[in-house]
Enzyme design. Structure first.
Site, mmCIF file in Angstrom:
data_model
loop_
_atom_site.group_PDB
_atom_site.id
_atom_site.type_symbol
_atom_site.label_atom_id
_atom_site.label_comp_id
_atom_site.label_asym_id
_atom_site.label_seq_id
_atom_site.Cartn_x
_atom_site.Cartn_y
_atom_site.Cartn_z
ATOM 1 N N ASP A 1 0.841 -1.200 0.000
ATOM 2 C CA ASP A 1 0.000 0.000 0.000
ATOM 3 C C ASP A 1 0.876 1.249 0.000
ATOM 4 O O ASP A 1 1.381 1.673 1.034
ATOM 5 C CB ASP A 1 -0.913 -0.020 1.245
ATOM 6 C CG ASP A 1 -1.873 1.169 1.279
ATOM 7 O OD1 ASP A 1 -1.954 1.898 0.265
ATOM 8 O OD2 ASP A 1 -2.546 1.352 2.313
ATOM 9 N N LYS B 1 1.497 7.958 0.465
ATOM 10 C CA LYS B 1 1.892 7.988 1.878
ATOM 11 C C LYS B 1 3.258 8.653 2.018
ATOM 12 O O LYS B 1 4.066 8.594 1.094
ATOM 13 C CB LYS B 1 2.017 6.560 2.418
ATOM 14 C CG LYS B 1 0.709 5.833 2.649
ATOM 15 C CD LYS B 1 0.968 4.433 3.193
ATOM 16 C CE LYS B 1 -0.324 3.673 3.415
ATOM 17 N NZ LYS B 1 -1.206 4.244 4.435
ATOM 18 N N ASP C 1 -5.748 6.449 -0.575
ATOM 19 C CA ASP C 1 -5.122 5.620 0.462
ATOM 20 C C ASP C 1 -6.172 4.850 1.274
ATOM 21 O O ASP C 1 -5.828 3.958 2.046
ATOM 22 C CB ASP C 1 -4.266 6.509 1.380
ATOM 23 C CG ASP C 1 -3.271 5.709 2.198
ATOM 24 O OD1 ASP C 1 -3.125 4.501 1.938
ATOM 25 O OD2 ASP C 1 -2.640 6.300 3.097
ATOM 26 N N GLU D 1 -7.982 2.473 0.429
ATOM 27 C CA GLU D 1 -8.233 1.482 -0.627
ATOM 28 C C GLU D 1 -8.757 0.162 -0.083
ATOM 29 O O GLU D 1 -9.433 -0.578 -0.792
ATOM 30 C CB GLU D 1 -6.934 1.240 -1.418
ATOM 31 C CG GLU D 1 -5.955 0.224 -0.810
ATOM 32 C CD GLU D 1 -5.399 0.624 0.556
ATOM 33 O OE1 GLU D 1 -5.455 1.819 0.890
ATOM 34 O OE2 GLU D 1 -4.931 -0.275 1.292
ATOM 35 N N ARG E 1 -11.042 -0.580 2.145
ATOM 36 C CA ARG E 1 -12.505 -0.685 2.193
ATOM 37 C C ARG E 1 -13.080 -0.879 0.796
ATOM 38 O O ARG E 1 -14.140 -1.460 0.624
ATOM 39 C CB ARG E 1 -13.079 0.556 2.893
ATOM 40 C CG ARG E 1 -12.814 1.849 2.197
ATOM 41 C CD ARG E 1 -12.978 3.061 3.102
ATOM 42 N NE ARG E 1 -11.831 3.238 4.003
ATOM 43 C CZ ARG E 1 -11.738 4.202 4.905
ATOM 44 N NH1 ARG E 1 -12.712 5.073 5.066
ATOM 45 N NH2 ARG E 1 -10.675 4.298 5.676
#
Ligand code: BES
Ligand code: ZN
Ligand code: ZN
Length: 512
Positions: free
Chosen positions: A285, A292, A362, A364, A366
């Site tokens: 991620d 991030k 970010d 992502e 869910r």
């Protein structure tokens, strides 16, 4: 690690290391410790008597003391392992103590060890209620396997210090009811311990090795021989099923996504329930376009720990054979920024038909779960659980000692909590009542993928998922704070924890 059980007197056992457990009998906070061994065996008690009366060893939780050439017993070494105050004793203490014994042995190059099953009747004729034989045996073996895991697989100078043989000794009579409980406990402990470690092995893999495709392949290679039907789909299937939410995340990466569907069919179902396990499998991620900060980003390889928990749980279910059908859906993708990536402001249409305005790429997890949960429902599940390293907000709220739990159904939640008494894992319930729904309302679409503000971030994530489970009884586990041990403990290495495998399996079999 191989495990064998022995119905034998512990003192006659020839072994490099024999571990025996001890509790502190003292009551009151500042009372002088009164250590006592959890055994009725005189030779063991005698071998430990001098050191126990010296005051050097207090039998604190995971405290260890080693005696070389103990007198009157055949073991080369006797390791006394503390389990804390007897008044607070639980099987989870035994689990940790067994892990601590293994982690004591490993760096000392001992490749074999034995442990004595703590005896409920060791302190008085009144058996210690918190030490039922089967659960205690299971906890020892689980703890030993969990303790045996180390994450340094890619070090060229790695010395494999893993334990080759664990022997668990009980003075119960073979064939007696207690003896049978001992045997069942040991076999279950092996299944739980190895399955939790399988999940940890997956979480430990770097993102360049464990892509979504590889995650699917590893699940299949592990589960198919155990009788779990494992289907691994990719882009085409996502499109065929109109999984616009999952695909929205996946399309930014050169690595194709994987939709893994694992089915356990019991020989004879005793329940009409079909349990659904859904896992977030983001193999890395980056945050996507809402990228991030680089500091600590390397940790985001563990963003598939929810998926790993479900695959680990299926591995255990295949062997424990509960009489209830289980379907697991893992949604795996890489969240990347690129020219094909989804963007803030995009509107995605999920498989269920709901439209989602993207506020932050970010958030992502869910999005992939939305389609995973809807698909599990389409496959006919009657009860759902999902696990995901979903929000930093959950870590802010609960720290690393409790994972977040959300549920839309009291009875389902209660069942799960009952199971955690056996698994020894900590989950803390947070609310997801409909009052919070306004937080994810969108001006342009049905919902947004984040709440407008930072507040209650774990709850807004849960509210988002709730949109896709509709009326199916459901539990959501936010394991962001618990899936990775930031520091080592006496019973477990730093790194992937394998959280939730044991609790999910316990919950599933409560419906059998
Ligand atoms: N994978 C992260 C959640 C996470 C954060 C796990 C820290 C472990 C440690 C997730 O995909 C994420 O980035 N969530 C965002 C949501 C936000 C953009 C609404 C978060 O928690 O910051
Ligand atoms: Zn994210
Ligand atoms: Zn994530």
């Amino acid at each position: 690690m191989d495990t064998k059980l022995l119905f034998q007197d512990a003192p006659s056992l020839v072994t490099p290391l024999l571990a025996v457990f001890a509790v502190d009998l003292s009551t009151g906070k500042d009372a002088t410790a009164l250590p006592a061994l959890l055994t009725t065996n005189n030779a063991l008690s005698k071998a430990a008597a001098t050191v126990l009366s010296s005051g050097e060893f207090k039998a604190g939780s995971c405290e260890t003391l080693l005696l070389h050439a103990p007198s009157g017993i055949k073991a080369e070494r006797l390791l006394i392992v503390g389990l804390g105050k007897v008044s607070k004793l639980t099987v989870h203490e035994v689990r940790k103590g067994a892990g601590a014994a293994v982690r004591f042995a490993k760096p000392r190059g001992l490749r074999e060890l034995a442990m004595t099953l703590p005896e409920a009747a060791s302190l008085s004729d009144d058996p210690i209620e918190s030490l039922p034989t089967q659960l205690t045996a299971r906890a020892i073996v689980e703890g030993a396997y969990v303790g045996d895991f180390d994450p340094d697989t890619y070090r060229s100078d790695r010395k494999d210090l893993s334990i080759q043989m664990l022997t668990v000794v009980s003075n119960a009579k073979e064939g007696s009811s207690e003896g049978k409980e001992f045997q069942t406990g040991v076999s279950e402990g092996i299944i739980f311990g190895t399955s939790q470690n399988f999940a940890r092995t997956l979480v430990n893999e770097p993102g360049n090795v464990l892509t979504p495709t590889v995650l699917g392949a590893r699940a299949k290679a592990e589960l198919e021989p155990l009788g779990i039907k494992t289907e691994v789909y990719s882009t085409e299937k996502l499109q065929e099923l109109k999984m616009g939410s999952f695909w929205g995340v996946a399309k930014g990466s050169a690595e194709p996504p994987a939709l893994v569907v694992m089915t356990y069919e019991p020989e004879k179902a005793t329940s009409s329930e079909v349990i659904g396990l859904v896992g977030k499998g983001i193999t890395f991620d980056t945050g996507g376009i809402s990228i991030k900060p680089s500091e600590g980003m390397e940790k985001m390889k563990y963003d598939m720990a929810g998926a790993a928990a479900m695959i680990g749980a299926m591995r255990a279910i295949a062997q424990l054979k509960p009489t209830v059908k289980v379907i697991s859906v893992v949604c795996s993708a890489e969240n990347m920024p690129s020219g094909t990536a989804y963007k803030p402001g995009d509107v995605l249409t999920a498989m269920s038909g709901k439209t989602i305005e993207i506020i932050n790429t970010d958030a992502e997890g869910r999005l992939v779960l939305a389609d995973g949960l809807a698909y599990a429902r389409k496959l006919g599940v009657t009860r759902l659980i999902d696990a995901a390293t979903l929000t930093g907000a959950c870590v802010v709220a609960l720290g690393m000692l409790n994972a977040g739990l959300f549920s839309n159904d009291e009875a389902t939640w209660q069942r799960f909590m009952d199971g955690t008494k056996l698994s020894g894992e900590n989950f803390w319930r947070l609310p997801c009542t409909d009052e919070y729904r306004d937080l994810i309302k969108s001006n342009i679409a049905d919902i947004m993928n984040t709440g407008g503000s930072r507040w209650g971030g774990a709850i807004t994530a849960a509210m988002f998922l709730k949109e896709f489970v509709e009326d199916t009884p459901w539990i959501h586990l936010d394991i962001a704070g618990c899936a990775w041990m930031e520091e080592q403990k006496p019973w477990i290495a730093k790194g992937p924890s394998g959280i939730a495998v044991r609790s999910i399996v316990e919950w599933v079999r409560s419906y059998a």
